[in-house]
Design a protein around this motif. Structure first.
Motif, short mmCIF file in Angstrom:
data_model
loop_
_atom_site.label_atom_id
_atom_site.label_comp_id
_atom_site.label_asym_id
_atom_site.label_seq_id
_atom_site.Cartn_x
_atom_site.Cartn_y
_atom_site.Cartn_z
N PRO A 53 17.53 -19.69 61.98
CA PRO A 53 17.53 -19.08 63.12
C PRO A 53 17.16 -18.70 64.91
O PRO A 53 17.23 -19.48 66.00
CB PRO A 53 16.91 -17.59 63.08
CG PRO A 53 16.40 -17.78 61.33
CD PRO A 53 16.68 -18.92 61.14
N SER A 100 9.19 -10.94 58.99
CA SER A 100 9.73 -10.96 60.46
C SER A 100 11.03 -11.91 59.94
O SER A 100 11.80 -11.63 61.18
CB SER A 100 8.39 -11.75 61.36
OG SER A 100 7.40 -12.36 61.24
N LYS A 123 20.34 -12.00 62.56
CA LYS A 123 21.35 -13.42 62.84
C LYS A 123 23.27 -13.18 61.68
O LYS A 123 23.75 -12.79 62.77
CB LYS A 123 21.06 -14.51 62.02
CG LYS A 123 20.12 -15.25 63.50
CD LYS A 123 20.78 -15.72 64.75
CE LYS A 123 20.01 -16.00 65.97
NZ LYS A 123 20.64 -17.21 66.72
N GLU A 143 17.57 -18.20 74.75
CA GLU A 143 18.81 -17.21 74.45
C GLU A 143 17.28 -16.39 74.95
O GLU A 143 17.17 -15.19 74.18
CB GLU A 143 19.03 -16.86 72.79
CG GLU A 143 19.91 -17.69 73.26
CD GLU A 143 20.56 -18.07 71.57
OE1 GLU A 143 20.75 -16.64 70.92
OE2 GLU A 143 20.67 -18.51 71.67
N THR A 203 14.54 -11.01 61.11
CA THR A 203 15.48 -12.67 61.59
C THR A 203 16.42 -12.88 61.08
O THR A 203 17.84 -12.94 61.29
CB THR A 203 14.42 -13.60 62.67
OG1 THR A 203 13.13 -13.23 62.68
CG2 THR A 203 14.96 -13.76 63.74
N HIS A 204 16.26 -13.05 59.83
CA HIS A 204 17.60 -13.68 59.19
C HIS A 204 18.82 -12.42 59.70
O HIS A 204 19.76 -12.89 59.14
CB HIS A 204 17.26 -14.12 58.39
CG HIS A 204 16.58 -15.58 57.63
ND1 HIS A 204 17.24 -17.01 58.53
CD2 HIS A 204 15.84 -16.13 57.56
CE1 HIS A 204 16.09 -17.44 58.15
NE2 HIS A 204 15.68 -17.15 57.66
N GLY A 247 23.90 -26.72 66.28
CA GLY A 247 25.18 -26.91 64.87
C GLY A 247 26.59 -26.52 65.75
O GLY A 247 27.50 -27.34 65.05
N ALA A 248 27.13 -25.64 66.16
CA ALA A 248 28.11 -25.14 67.00
C ALA A 248 28.95 -26.79 67.61
O ALA A 248 30.00 -26.66 67.32
CB ALA A 248 27.97 -23.90 67.86
N ARG A 254 30.08 -18.99 60.65
CA ARG A 254 29.35 -19.89 59.43
C ARG A 254 27.63 -19.04 59.35
O ARG A 254 26.88 -19.52 59.68
CB ARG A 254 29.23 -20.76 59.81
CG ARG A 254 30.31 -21.99 59.44
CD ARG A 254 30.23 -23.02 60.43
NE ARG A 254 29.93 -23.64 61.82
CZ ARG A 254 30.83 -24.00 62.44
NH1 ARG A 254 32.08 -24.14 62.42
NH2 ARG A 254 29.93 -23.81 64.13
N ASP A 260 6.61 -15.73 63.52
CA ASP A 260 7.48 -14.72 64.88
C ASP A 260 6.87 -14.74 65.70
O ASP A 260 6.07 -14.35 66.18
CB ASP A 260 6.82 -12.90 64.24
CG ASP A 260 7.12 -12.67 65.16
OD1 ASP A 260 8.37 -12.46 65.16
OD2 ASP A 260 6.55 -10.93 64.49
N GLU A 300 20.77 -17.81 55.16
CA GLU A 300 21.38 -16.99 55.91
C GLU A 300 22.03 -16.06 54.52
O GLU A 300 22.07 -14.96 53.88
CB GLU A 300 22.07 -17.04 56.58
CG GLU A 300 21.47 -16.87 58.18
CD GLU A 300 21.71 -17.49 59.62
OE1 GLU A 300 21.18 -17.54 60.05
OE2 GLU A 300 23.16 -17.75 59.50
#
Lengths: 545, 214
Positions: free
Chosen positions: A435, B174, B182, A229, B178-179, A409-410, B144, A245, B149
């Protein structure tokens, strides 16, 4: 990159040709001068002087040609100087004239017709300018005809060279690329046969980290490459790096290094922690950034200029890692294509034929008058239904894949859900993802391992429950698949499957353990870990104080 | 008597299904088609009571054919057949306007039964796995969230800022950002208020802020 390579090699070829032409013509001119000097009164000293000047001009031209390989002015100036030399000091000295062919040849190769004309023109201009002063009486007529002959010959040589250049440009583009690509692919094939996991980007990345550890200590370090991505994903790491980061959109150190293509350091950690220092180095190939290597430790770096020397050792690594990544991408694409083909083949072939057999059995059972025969046909029908059901799941398994948007995961939860739908097992799934994502290849391998162990549980264990746990914390990940079935049997049925799982785990650099649960059933555990930080790094850091 | 047309590119399947329908006095197979084009022509010509359509056809998606057939007739029964697994095909058939959905490993009787149902109530969708599939569809309500999260979402609901959340969770700001981005992405939100609204709606957080803060 390849284009630049070919241009580079063409320049080298041309310079070699220029050198050879000059050497040959120098020899010719020397021979002619010596023969000439035998008939002249003013001795060989003059001849040697002129020859040394000619040699000097030739050397200068070669050196300047190396410095400005694309400049047509070098041969033009060379031709003009030779013309002056021919005329200078009571010229003309005709034995030196053949040398004019050398600059003309080179100019034609560099700049085509323009170059040839410019060089011949420069020589002619010099001759014309010098003729009123230098020509000794009586020689004027023979001289001007000989000089113009050589100027014309030089022009012809230049034009020939220009023509050859056009041919060369045309062929270099098409023909040379194929042998080069072929050589590259052959090398890739050889290398991939020697390494267990093909050209392995992961090992290459670890080698880079090892090199950096030897050069400068660190507490945590990782090699990042662009993910599906557009963000940076960890290719290989030492120490725990998940909270760094890595966003390319932020103003973080990694984003800065990525866009500036220059290594940089900061007086804080990658997640902004005080008391740590961080350094990021770009992995570049030519003008392209292909990754970032990030280092973090407690004590400040020894020298600021270390950054440049550290960056320079990454240059070769960048090319290797990028090639390995490309190679693994090609393998992934080829594998995915093959899986889709297999899915189509099963779908259109054996699955439909078995379904048809099922319908025939239904028909026979419906028409049969005898009850016991009916019962047997129904049993057989149930078997066919089971086999077709298995094939349907295989088709689904072959078609499910990890992609740009669909992370592990998906994909895993879709797969596990459909297993729950198609079998008697109750599936319990626990997903814990950060993430950040793993490299797509790693995700794909983990998905296949999960599928293989779930299939084993479904087919061979007779389990009631299946527990699938997946925790992803790049570069670490852990996947466990447990069932409450009959446990590891003789291993005959699934040993091939287990072997493939081991191969997949090896390719990832992950550990795979298959054990019997104390409560009964089987447990498959795949652990992909960041390499633990060695104690040596602390000593390394201490040494810097 | 109900007329039936079989649409499947595998001749064996058509043959097997024909046997099954011929056993039943209520049905008569009036035609077979191996492609969507042929099916459209035949169905337009013969106006059958029920069409049995494979989800995968060589020249078109079976579900697209179903949509066209449904657009042409409200009364025709349409049974979708498939060899694929996965709930998306079942729901695809439902949305395309099919009357029934049967997988190809099911006994022929099931397909005949589905055709019987389709002939009587073409707009009432049925599938053997429908209830389970609906349950699976509703189970993980929409997005999900990962455990981390969910933690961050709970703190957002308490009104904590980025810095405070980062500090409590021992992660960098940071990473926290990001969390949060998302979470926004998964909840289809562009700001905190929207995210909390949809989280409430989806039952991801409760109305009263949880008192058990560490």
């Amino acid at each position: 990159m390849l284009g630049a390579f070919f241009t580079g090699s063409a320049i080298v070829e041309r310079q070699r040709l220029g050198l050879a032409a000059r050497a040959t013509l120098l020899l010719l001119c020397s021979g002619l001068s010596l023969v000439d000097s035998l008939h002249q009164a003013n001795g060989s000293l003059d001849v040697l002087g002129r020859l040394s000047v000619l040699v000097a001009i030739a050397i200068l031209a070669v050196v300047a040609g190396a410095a400005w390989p694309q400049s047509v002015w070098v041969p033009v100036a060379e031709a003009a100087s030779v013309a002056v030399l021919v005329m200078a000091n009571a010229g003309p000295h005709q034995p030196l004239l053949p040398y004019l062919l050398a600059p003309a040849l080179e100019a034609g190769l560099i700049a085509g017709v323009r170059g040839a004309v410019a060089t011949a023109g420069a020589a002619a201009a010099m001759f014309l300018a010098a003729s009123p002063f230098e020509i000794r009486k009586g020689q004027s007529l023979t001289y001007s005809s000989t000089a113009s002959e050589w100027v014309l010959l030089a022009l012809a040589t230049g034009l020939l060279a220009a023509w050859a250049r056009r041919l060369g440009v045309r062929t270099a583009g098409s023909n040379e690329a194929y042998p080069a690509a072929y050589r590259l692919m052959t090398q890739l094939r050889t290398v991939s046969r020697h390494l267990s996991g093909g050209l392995d980007a992961l090992s290459l990345a670890h080698i880079v980290l090892q090199q950096l550890r030897d050069r400068t200590g660190f507490d945590r370090a990782a090699v990042f490459v662009p993910g599906p991505e557009g963000e940076l994903v960890v290719l290989a790491g030492e120490g725990n790096v998940p909270d760094w980061d890595t966003s390319l959109a932020s103003d973080g150190l990694m984003a800065e290094v990525w866009s500036q293509q220059r290594g940089a350091a900061r007086q804080s950690g990658f997640s902004g922690t005080k008391g740590l220092v961080s350094m990021a180095l770009p992995l570049t190939i030519g003008a392209r950034t292909v990754g970032v290597v990030a280092l973090e430790r407690r004590f400040k770096w020894e020298m600021e200029d270390d950054i440049d020397s550290l960056t320079s050792i990454l240059d070769e690594a960048a090319l290797r890692i990028e090639t390995a990544l490309l190679f693994s991408e090609i393998r992934t694409i080829a594998t995915a294509e093959e899986r889709r083909r297999l899915a189509r083949e099963i779908h259109d072939g054996i699955a439909q034929e078995l379904a048809f057999l099922g319908y025939v059995l239904d028909d026979l059972a419906a028409r049969s008058e005898q009850e016991d025969m009916q019962g047997e046909l129904r049993d057989l029908r149930a078997q066919v239904t089971r086999v077709v059901g298995d094939l349907r799941l295989s088709i689904f398994e072959l078609r499910s894949e990890v992609q740009g948007q669909t992370g592990l995961g998906a994909a895993l939860s879709d797969y596990v859900r459909s297993i729950g739908a198609a079998s008697a097992m109750t599936v319990h799934l626990v997903l814990d993802e950060t993430p950040n994502r793993l490299p797509v290849e790693a995700e794909a391998e983990l998905l296949r391992i999960a599928q293989e162990s779930v299939t084993n549980a479904r087919k061979h264990s007779g389990a009631q429950n299946l527990w699938v746990t997946c925790r992803i914390n790049p570069p670490a990940a852990r996947l466990t698949i447990e069932d409450d079935g009959t446990g590891l049997g003789t291993g005959r049925d699934d040993s091939y499957g287990i072997q493939i799982m081991r191969e997949r785990a090896d390719r990832l650099g992950a550990t795979l353990s298959i054990s019997t649960r104390p409560e009964g059933g089987t447990k498959v555990d795949v652990a992909l870990q960041a390499r633990p930080v060695e104690i040596a790094s602390d000593q390394g850091a201490g040494r810097d104080q | 008597m109900t007329t039936v047309i079989l649409v499947d590119d595998h001749e064996l399947i058509r043959q097997g299904l024909r046997r099954a329908f011929e056993r039943d006095a209520d049905f008569e197979v009036v035609g077979e088609a191996g492609t969507a084009t042929e099916a459209l022509r035949l169905i337009g010509e013969l106006q059958p009571g029920v069409a049995i359509v494979d989800i995968r056809l060589p020249d078109a998606n079976g579900l697209d054919l179903v949509k066209r057939l449904r657009a042409g007739s409200e009364k025709m029964g349409i049974v979708v057949l498939t060899m694929y697994s996965g709930d998306e095909h079942l729901f695809g058939a439902l949305e395309a306007g099919a009357s029934a959905f049967v997988s190809k490993d099911a006994p022929a009787e099931d397909i005949v039964a589905a055709a019987r149902h389709a002939a009587v109530s073409p707009r009432a969708f049925t599938a053997s796995d429908l209830a389970e599939a609906m349950k699976r569809r509703l189970e993980p309500t929409g997005p999900r969230l990962s455990p981390r999260e969910r933690e961050v979402l709970a703190m957002l609901a308490q009104g904590l800022g980025v810095a405070a959340i980062a500090k409590q969770l021992f992660i960098s700001e940071s990473t926290t950002k990001t969390h949060i981005s998302k979470i926004y992405e998964k909840l289809g939100a562009t700001n905190r208020a929207q995210a909390l609204m949809s989280a409430l709606r989806l039952g991801l957080i409760r109305q009263d802020p949880s008192p058990d803060r560490p």
